[in-house]
Enzyme design. Sequence first.
Site, PDB file in Angstrom:
ATOM      1  N   ARG A   1      -1.663  -6.002  -7.960  1.00  0.00           N
ATOM      2  CA  ARG A   1      -0.090  -6.997  -7.878  1.00  0.00           C
ATOM      3  C   ARG A   1       0.271  -7.400  -9.033  1.00  0.00           C
ATOM      4  O   ARG A   1       1.165  -7.762  -9.644  1.00  0.00           O
ATOM      5  CB  ARG A   1       0.119  -7.109  -6.957  1.00  0.00           C
ATOM      6  CG  ARG A   1      -0.061  -6.555  -4.939  1.00  0.00           C
ATOM      7  CD  ARG A   1      -0.942  -6.941  -3.994  1.00  0.00           C
ATOM      8  NE  ARG A   1      -1.822  -7.413  -4.381  1.00  0.00           N
ATOM      9  CZ  ARG A   1      -2.949  -8.246  -3.117  1.00  0.00           C
ATOM     10  NH1 ARG A   1      -2.124  -7.702  -1.800  1.00  0.00           N
ATOM     11  NH2 ARG A   1      -3.999  -8.455  -3.422  1.00  0.00           N
TER      12      ARG A   1
ATOM     13  N   SER B   1      -2.617  -8.725   2.569  1.00  0.00           N
ATOM     14  CA  SER B   1      -3.209  -8.822   3.877  1.00  0.00           C
ATOM     15  C   SER B   1      -3.656 -10.030   4.310  1.00  0.00           C
ATOM     16  O   SER B   1      -2.862 -10.080   5.606  1.00  0.00           O
ATOM     17  CB  SER B   1      -4.255  -7.416   4.687  1.00  0.00           C
ATOM     18  OG  SER B   1      -4.360  -6.791   4.195  1.00  0.00           O
TER      19      SER B   1
ATOM     20  N   LYS C   1     -18.299  -6.082   7.182  1.00  0.00           N
ATOM     21  CA  LYS C   1     -16.732  -7.255   7.179  1.00  0.00           C
ATOM     22  C   LYS C   1     -16.409  -7.637   8.473  1.00  0.00           C
ATOM     23  O   LYS C   1     -15.991  -6.329   8.926  1.00  0.00           O
ATOM     24  CB  LYS C   1     -15.635  -6.435   6.041  1.00  0.00           C
ATOM     25  CG  LYS C   1     -14.613  -7.271   5.536  1.00  0.00           C
ATOM     26  CD  LYS C   1     -14.070  -6.464   4.795  1.00  0.00           C
ATOM     27  CE  LYS C   1     -13.100  -7.060   3.986  1.00  0.00           C
ATOM     28  NZ  LYS C   1     -12.360  -6.435   2.691  1.00  0.00           N
TER      29      LYS C   1
ATOM     30  N   HIS D   1       0.923  -1.282   0.412  1.00  0.00           N
ATOM     31  CA  HIS D   1       0.235   0.424  -0.120  1.00  0.00           C
ATOM     32  C   HIS D   1       0.889   1.385   0.301  1.00  0.00           C
ATOM     33  O   HIS D   1       0.839   1.951  -0.795  1.00  0.00           O
ATOM     34  CB  HIS D   1      -0.962  -0.302   0.856  1.00  0.00           C
ATOM     35  CG  HIS D   1      -2.634  -1.189   0.842  1.00  0.00           C
ATOM     36  ND1 HIS D   1      -1.714  -1.906   2.465  1.00  0.00           N
ATOM     37  CD2 HIS D   1      -2.844  -1.132   0.350  1.00  0.00           C
ATOM     38  CE1 HIS D   1      -3.555  -2.978   2.159  1.00  0.00           C
ATOM     39  NE2 HIS D   1      -3.733  -2.709   0.873  1.00  0.00           N
TER      40      HIS D   1
HETATM   41  O1  PNS Z   1      -9.156  -3.120   0.043  1.00  0.00           O
HETATM   42  P1  PNS Z   1     -10.122  -3.552  -0.573  1.00  0.00           P
HETATM   43  O2  PNS Z   1     -10.656  -4.569   0.514  1.00  0.00           O
HETATM   44  O3  PNS Z   1      -9.560  -4.641  -1.826  1.00  0.00           O
HETATM   45  O4  PNS Z   1     -10.573  -2.698  -0.947  1.00  0.00           O
HETATM   46  C1  PNS Z   1     -12.488  -2.568  -1.321  1.00  0.00           C
HETATM   47  C2  PNS Z   1     -12.813  -0.963  -1.855  1.00  0.00           C
HETATM   48  C3  PNS Z   1     -12.737  -0.040  -0.143  1.00  0.00           C
HETATM   49  C4  PNS Z   1     -12.173   0.077  -1.861  1.00  0.00           C
HETATM   50  C5  PNS Z   1     -14.517  -1.206  -2.338  1.00  0.00           C
HETATM   51  O5  PNS Z   1     -14.709  -2.518  -1.320  1.00  0.00           O
HETATM   52  C6  PNS Z   1     -15.452   0.280  -1.583  1.00  0.00           C
HETATM   53  O6  PNS Z   1     -14.827   0.641  -2.806  1.00  0.00           O
HETATM   54  N1  PNS Z   1     -16.607   0.046  -1.431  1.00  0.00           N
HETATM   55  C7  PNS Z   1     -16.903   1.134  -0.979  1.00  0.00           C
HETATM   56  C8  PNS Z   1     -18.198   0.974  -0.843  1.00  0.00           C
HETATM   57  C9  PNS Z   1     -19.187   1.166  -2.701  1.00  0.00           C
HETATM   58  O7  PNS Z   1     -18.692   1.929  -2.802  1.00  0.00           O
HETATM   59  N2  PNS Z   1     -19.257   0.341  -3.919  1.00  0.00           N
HETATM   60  C10 PNS Z   1     -19.231   0.011  -4.632  1.00  0.00           C
HETATM   61  C11 PNS Z   1     -17.994  -0.515  -5.707  1.00  0.00           C
HETATM   62  S1  PNS Z   1     -17.779  -2.064  -5.800  1.00  0.00           S
END
Ligand code: PNS
Length: 164
Positions: free
Chosen positions: A91, A129, A42, A18
Amino acid sequence: MRKVAIYPGSFDPFTKGHLNIIERGVRVFGQVVVAVAHNISKKTIFTLEERVDLLNEIFRGREDVKVAYFEGLLVEYAKKMGTNVVLRGMRTVSDFEYELQMALANKTLSPELETVFMVTDSEFSHISSSVIREVVSLGGSAVNMVPEIVEVKLKEKLVQGRRN
Ligand code: PNS
């Protein structure tokens, strides 16, 4: 270029991968907002507050990196922040499908939003992670994968917490 990019994620825990994307994002955009997602469905190791606190500690004194959190849709948060750029790291090819789905979902919700992908530098491409959580909970060292302060906090949670 001077444009704020939002770098959203769960950051549970925050890794050197990150960090790699953030530092390079700053060089391209000028400022990066690290936005911790608050997703109540989550299950996370660190609470939202703990993740935000850790990031604030890591980026303390930095004008080019801001730490924040958001709830709900990312597109709404981006609008609130007055930017149309979301930064994500990629990645390996296994990230692609998930990232594509998210980028397209966000594009459908908000056509002006652009997701910009950076390929994580190869030395960090194996870091995830979930691997870190497993390594630390089995007593291994994640010092090459996470900032030092994250490792300390992870051990408190995963190793000492289990002993108590
Ligand atoms: O680190 P991650 O878990 O891969 O991040 C995922 C994240 C938080 C970027 C994604 O789940 C997100 O944007 N969540 C907010 C809800 C949202 O907007 N959902 C619609 C798009 S999938």
